[in-house]
Design a protein around this motif. Sequence first.
Motif, short mmCIF file in Angstrom:
data_model
loop_
_atom_site.label_atom_id
_atom_site.label_comp_id
_atom_site.label_asym_id
_atom_site.label_seq_id
_atom_site.Cartn_x
_atom_site.Cartn_y
_atom_site.Cartn_z
N GLY A 1 -23.66 9.03 -8.93
CA GLY A 1 -23.50 9.74 -10.19
C GLY A 1 -24.01 8.93 -11.36
N ASP A 2 -23.15 8.69 -12.33
CA ASP A 2 -23.54 7.99 -13.55
C ASP A 2 -23.41 6.47 -13.47
OD1 ASP A 2 -24.15 10.36 -14.84
OD2 ASP A 2 -22.12 10.61 -15.62
N VAL A 3 -22.99 5.96 -12.33
CA VAL A 3 -22.85 4.51 -12.16
C VAL A 3 -24.25 3.91 -12.04
CG1 VAL A 3 -21.98 2.69 -10.65
CG2 VAL A 3 -20.63 4.75 -11.02
N HIS A 4 -24.51 2.84 -12.75
CA HIS A 4 -25.82 2.18 -12.69
C HIS A 4 -25.81 1.19 -11.52
CE1 HIS A 4 -27.24 3.95 -16.38
NE2 HIS A 4 -26.05 3.70 -16.90
N VAL A 5 -26.75 1.40 -10.60
CA VAL A 5 -26.86 0.51 -9.44
C VAL A 5 -28.22 -0.14 -9.41
CG1 VAL A 5 -25.15 1.66 -8.03
CG2 VAL A 5 -27.54 2.41 -7.92
N LYS B 1 -36.10 18.32 4.80
CA LYS B 1 -36.54 18.27 3.42
C LYS B 1 -36.62 16.82 2.97
CE LYS B 1 -34.17 22.53 2.11
NZ LYS B 1 -33.14 23.09 1.23
N VAL B 2 -37.43 16.58 1.96
CA VAL B 2 -37.51 15.25 1.37
C VAL B 2 -36.34 15.08 0.41
CG1 VAL B 2 -38.85 13.74 -0.15
CG2 VAL B 2 -40.01 15.17 1.56
N VAL B 3 -35.61 13.99 0.59
CA VAL B 3 -34.55 13.62 -0.35
C VAL B 3 -35.05 12.37 -1.06
CG1 VAL B 3 -32.15 12.88 -0.61
CG2 VAL B 3 -32.75 14.56 1.15
N GLU C 1 -22.23 4.87 3.19
CA GLU C 1 -23.18 5.15 4.26
C GLU C 1 -22.91 6.51 4.88
OE1 GLU C 1 -21.91 2.26 3.52
OE2 GLU C 1 -23.42 0.72 3.80
N MET C 2 -21.63 6.87 5.02
CA MET C 2 -21.27 8.18 5.56
C MET C 2 -21.70 9.28 4.60
SD MET C 2 -20.10 9.98 8.02
CE MET C 2 -19.11 8.99 9.10
N GLN C 3 -21.51 9.07 3.30
CA GLN C 3 -21.96 10.06 2.32
C GLN C 3 -23.47 10.23 2.38
OE1 GLN C 3 -20.29 8.26 -1.24
NE2 GLN C 3 -18.88 9.97 -1.47
N GLN D 1 -28.23 9.93 -7.53
CA GLN D 1 -27.40 10.87 -8.28
C GLN D 1 -26.23 11.39 -7.46
OE1 GLN D 1 -30.39 13.70 -9.49
NE2 GLN D 1 -30.67 12.73 -11.48
N GLU D 2 -26.49 11.72 -6.20
CA GLU D 2 -25.44 12.27 -5.33
C GLU D 2 -24.39 11.23 -4.94
OE1 GLU D 2 -24.80 15.40 -4.15
OE2 GLU D 2 -26.43 16.22 -5.35
N LEU D 3 -24.84 10.01 -4.69
CA LEU D 3 -23.92 9.00 -4.18
C LEU D 3 -23.21 8.21 -5.27
CD1 LEU D 3 -25.97 7.60 -1.17
CD2 LEU D 3 -24.19 9.36 -1.17
#
Length: 72
Positions: free
Chosen positions: A68-72, A55-57, A42-44, A64-66
Amino acid sequence: MDRSSSEIQDAQDAGYSFGNFRLEPDGTLLRGKTIIHLPPKEMQALELLLAHAGKVVTPLQLKQELWGDVHV
């Protein structure tokens, strides 16, 4: 107008203020003078959104930022 990476870094070095909250450069989140504890993800997410204020995120960018390659 897009902010340069040096402008974003300068803002991060100074911290962020929004409403009655403040995110200090050391990662301490304050509401007034009260420390608010957030779990790491949540902090990230908060730091990412503040770094891209105005800006739109997209959900894909968050993923991708939180995670990466981990599938959630």
